[in-house]
Design a protein around this motif. Structure first.
Motif, PDB file in Angstrom:
ATOM      1  N   ARG A  33     -51.281  56.070 -23.677  1.00 25.99           N
ATOM      2  CA  ARG A  33     -51.964  54.801 -23.397  1.00 25.99           C
ATOM      3  C   ARG A  33     -53.393  55.052 -22.917  1.00 25.99           C
ATOM      4  O   ARG A  33     -53.625  55.844 -21.993  1.00 25.99           O
ATOM      5  N   GLN A  34     -54.339  54.353 -23.538  1.00 28.16           N
ATOM      6  CA  GLN A  34     -55.739  54.487 -23.136  1.00 28.16           C
ATOM      7  C   GLN A  34     -55.978  53.896 -21.753  1.00 28.16           C
ATOM      8  O   GLN A  34     -56.919  54.293 -21.061  1.00 28.16           O
ATOM      9  N   SER A  35     -55.141  52.934 -21.371  1.00 27.24           N
ATOM     10  CA  SER A  35     -55.259  52.323 -20.046  1.00 27.24           C
ATOM     11  C   SER A  35     -53.927  52.485 -19.313  1.00 27.24           C
ATOM     12  O   SER A  35     -53.051  51.613 -19.383  1.00 27.24           O
ATOM     13  N   PRO A  36     -53.741  53.599 -18.616  1.00 30.29           N
ATOM     14  CA  PRO A  36     -52.447  53.828 -17.949  1.00 30.29           C
ATOM     15  C   PRO A  36     -52.115  52.797 -16.879  1.00 30.29           C
ATOM     16  O   PRO A  36     -50.954  52.442 -16.710  1.00 30.29           O
ATOM     17  N   PHE A  37     -53.129  52.293 -16.191  1.00 34.41           N
ATOM     18  CA  PHE A  37     -52.846  51.289 -15.159  1.00 34.41           C
ATOM     19  C   PHE A  37     -52.331  49.995 -15.782  1.00 34.41           C
ATOM     20  O   PHE A  37     -51.433  49.346 -15.242  1.00 34.41           O
ATOM     21  N   GLU A  38     -52.891  49.624 -16.923  1.00 33.70           N
ATOM     22  CA  GLU A  38     -52.404  48.425 -17.598  1.00 33.70           C
ATOM     23  C   GLU A  38     -50.951  48.607 -18.017  1.00 33.70           C
ATOM     24  O   GLU A  38     -50.137  47.683 -17.890  1.00 33.70           O
ATOM     25  N   HIS A  39     -50.605  49.807 -18.510  1.00 37.50           N
ATOM     26  CA  HIS A  39     -49.221  50.082 -18.901  1.00 37.50           C
ATOM     27  C   HIS A  39     -48.295  49.956 -17.690  1.00 37.50           C
ATOM     28  O   HIS A  39     -47.236  49.316 -17.782  1.00 37.50           O
TER      29      HIS A  39
ATOM     30  N   GLN B 166     -48.769  48.212 -14.987  1.00 37.10           N
ATOM     31  CA  GLN B 166     -48.683  46.797 -14.602  1.00 37.10           C
ATOM     32  C   GLN B 166     -47.758  46.034 -15.538  1.00 37.10           C
ATOM     33  O   GLN B 166     -46.982  45.167 -15.098  1.00 37.10           O
ATOM     34  N   GLN B 167     -47.803  46.349 -16.825  1.00 42.18           N
ATOM     35  CA  GLN B 167     -46.920  45.698 -17.788  1.00 42.18           C
ATOM     36  C   GLN B 167     -45.462  46.059 -17.529  1.00 42.18           C
ATOM     37  O   GLN B 167     -44.572  45.201 -17.631  1.00 42.18           O
ATOM     38  N   LEU B 168     -45.204  47.294 -17.192  1.00 41.23           N
ATOM     39  CA  LEU B 168     -43.835  47.704 -16.848  1.00 41.23           C
ATOM     40  C   LEU B 168     -43.352  46.935 -15.617  1.00 41.23           C
ATOM     41  O   LEU B 168     -42.222  46.432 -15.594  1.00 41.23           O
ATOM     42  N   ARG B 169     -44.192  46.848 -14.618  1.00 47.27           N
ATOM     43  CA  ARG B 169     -43.823  46.142 -13.391  1.00 47.27           C
ATOM     44  C   ARG B 169     -43.529  44.680 -13.669  1.00 47.27           C
ATOM     45  O   ARG B 169     -42.605  44.095 -13.093  1.00 47.27           O
ATOM     46  N   GLY B 170     -44.300  44.088 -14.593  1.00 49.12           N
ATOM     47  CA  GLY B 170     -44.112  42.680 -14.913  1.00 49.12           C
ATOM     48  C   GLY B 170     -42.791  42.364 -15.585  1.00 49.12           C
ATOM     49  O   GLY B 170     -42.354  41.207 -15.593  1.00 49.12           O
ATOM     50  N   GLN B 171     -42.123  43.367 -16.154  1.00 47.08           N
ATOM     51  CA  GLN B 171     -40.830  43.140 -16.804  1.00 47.08           C
ATOM     52  C   GLN B 171     -39.658  43.306 -15.836  1.00 47.08           C
ATOM     53  O   GLN B 171     -38.522  42.978 -16.178  1.00 47.08           O
ATOM     54  N   LEU B 172     -39.934  43.796 -14.627  1.00 50.46           N
ATOM     55  CA  LEU B 172     -38.876  44.067 -13.655  1.00 50.46           C
ATOM     56  C   LEU B 172     -38.630  42.885 -12.721  1.00 50.46           C
ATOM     57  O   LEU B 172     -39.571  42.201 -12.310  1.00 50.46           O
ATOM     58  N   VAL B 173     -37.361  42.692 -12.365  1.00 52.05           N
ATOM     59  CA  VAL B 173     -37.029  41.754 -11.298  1.00 52.05           C
ATOM     60  C   VAL B 173     -37.498  42.343  -9.974  1.00 52.05           C
ATOM     61  O   VAL B 173     -37.737  43.552  -9.855  1.00 52.05           O
ATOM     62  N   LYS B 174     -37.642  41.506  -8.974  1.00 49.10           N
ATOM     63  CA  LYS B 174     -37.998  42.008  -7.653  1.00 49.10           C
ATOM     64  C   LYS B 174     -36.909  42.958  -7.167  1.00 49.10           C
ATOM     65  O   LYS B 174     -35.720  42.636  -7.212  1.00 49.10           O
TER      66      LYS B 174
ATOM     67  N   GLU C 153     -48.247  53.403  -6.735  1.00 50.98           N
ATOM     68  CA  GLU C 153     -48.395  52.639  -5.490  1.00 50.98           C
ATOM     69  C   GLU C 153     -49.558  51.659  -5.597  1.00 50.98           C
ATOM     70  O   GLU C 153     -49.484  50.532  -5.079  1.00 50.98           O
ATOM     71  N   LYS C 154     -50.602  52.043  -6.293  1.00 52.39           N
ATOM     72  CA  LYS C 154     -51.784  51.180  -6.417  1.00 52.39           C
ATOM     73  C   LYS C 154     -51.475  49.897  -7.171  1.00 52.39           C
ATOM     74  O   LYS C 154     -52.056  48.834  -6.871  1.00 52.39           O
ATOM     75  N   VAL C 155     -50.543  49.954  -8.151  1.00 53.78           N
ATOM     76  CA  VAL C 155     -50.218  48.740  -8.913  1.00 53.78           C
ATOM     77  C   VAL C 155     -49.065  47.965  -8.279  1.00 53.78           C
ATOM     78  O   VAL C 155     -48.637  46.946  -8.841  1.00 53.78           O
TER      79      VAL C 155
END
Length: 356
Positions: free
Chosen positions: A236-242, A244-252, A297-299
């Motif tokens: 991935r050219q933008s690892p932080f975006e990847h 963040q996208q992974l985090r967005g698919q997870l339940v709390k 941790e940053k994301v």
């Protein structure tokens, strides 16, 4: 006579998402896009080989399957193959080469090891994906009853293992036309072995495949208890975006399982290959474990822990009868196997687990 494997699998996916949408309305967004996703992967204008791949799957013979063990290191479909069925199946599966993630065995007896039963067809893939699963599985949270997303799942080997571990639903996403049809070839022989068992004897398939990249999915769906991303981040050219996208698919409170190439170093160490890395021209960032921990941790991930670090060996990734192109041995310095041909550190992979 042609089989309806792909049609049946796609119907099962639709019904699974429909059931999910009744509980989680965001899944309706997936349903709206599903026809486009499934039509695009079969469009010759997008993928020149798509019609040939479809034909190979549709022509696979229907076998009497005696048993399927999704927990076997070599995912084996135990069945009796006549010599003509064996030749037909072998020829059709070889039209879906190269096979990179596995191994699989069609026919013969369940042994857990490639090559123990000469009556079956052994798909000895480039990667011993079972070795990766053996390293990762002991550290996972409970998969039984959980909804799982496998990002960049390739042929689906690890997705089947997740179902074997008891996952309630597994959705594999990967944009490869070839990998999608390899999954469908294995689905043809697995049949309903992964389905729920209801009192009336019928039930939904638990393992599904959507042929799109992670970024094509509706953002912030928060549908999954566990999300896997193995062997994707460094592409991935933008690892932080990847991330963040992974985090967005997870339940709390959900669990991320992230496996990627790393290098040794401190929290500020990141390798950015100038041109190619191990002859791959689509490798962008190789962080140290400490740096990757900081990225997570940053994301917004917490409880980040590294559970495994392993140097990739030429026994784990190699050329085989089912993947006849160059493999890892061809990408390392012939005089120093600790370095790539370009002089970078040889591939080393780390698995980190984190909570949303």
């Amino acid at each position: 006579m042609l089989n309806d494997t792909i049609i049946n699998a796609e119907r099962e996916l639709y019904l699974t998402l429909l059931e999910l949408a009744q509980q989680q309305p965001i899944a309706y967004e997936w349903l709206k896009q599903l026809p486009t996703w499934l039509n695009a992967i079969k469009d010759k204008a997008n993928y020149a080989h798509a019609p040939a791949y479809q034909a190979s799957v549709a022509r696979l013979p229907t076998l009497t399957v005696n048993n399927v063990d999704l927990n076997s290191d070599t995912l084996t479909i135990e069945a009796n193959l006549s010599e003509s069925e064996r030749k037909q199946t072998m020829a059709l599966l070889k039209q879906l080469m190269p096979w990179r993630k596995g191994p699989f065995q069609i026919g013969g007896q369940i042994s857990g090891q490639i090559g123990n039963d000469d009556s079956g067809i052994k798909i000895d893939t480039e990667w011993h994906s079972d070795w990766k699963w053996q390293r990762v599985a002991p550290h996972l949270g409970e998969l039984k009853g959980r909804r799982v997303l496998d990002v960049g799942g390739g042929s689906g080997y690890h997705g089947w293992r997740m179902a074997g571990a008891g996952a309630d639903t597994v959705i594999i996403v990967d944009p490869s036309c070839l990998f999608y049809h390899q999954f469908m070839a294995i689905r043809h022989f697995v049949g309903s072995a992964d389905a729920y068992t209801y009192p009336n004897g019928t039930g939904r398939y638990r393992t599904h495949y959507i042929p799109v990249p992670l970024e094509a999915l509706p953002a912030h769906s928060q549908l999954f208890d566990t999300v896997f991303s193995m062997g994707v981040l460094y592409h991935r050219q933008s690892p932080f975006e990847h991330l963040q996208q992974l985090r967005g698919q997870l339940v709390k409170g959900g669990e991320l399982v992230l496996e990627t190439l790393v290098i040794e170093g401190d929290a500020n160490t990141v390798l950015v290959p100038h041109d190619r890395y191990a002859q791959m021209n689509n490798v962008y960032f190789l962080p140290s474990v400490a740096a990757l921990t900081g990225w997570l941790e940053k994301v917004g991930f917490s409880d980040v822990r590294c559970v495994d670090v392993a140097v990739t060996s030429t026994e784990e990734q190699r050329k085989t009868e089912w993947m006849t192109y160059h493999s890892l041995a061809d990408f390392l310095d012939p005089n120093d196997s600790t370095k790539t041909m370009e002089g970078y550190p040889a591939p080393m992979r780390a698995t980190l687990i984190a909570k949303r």
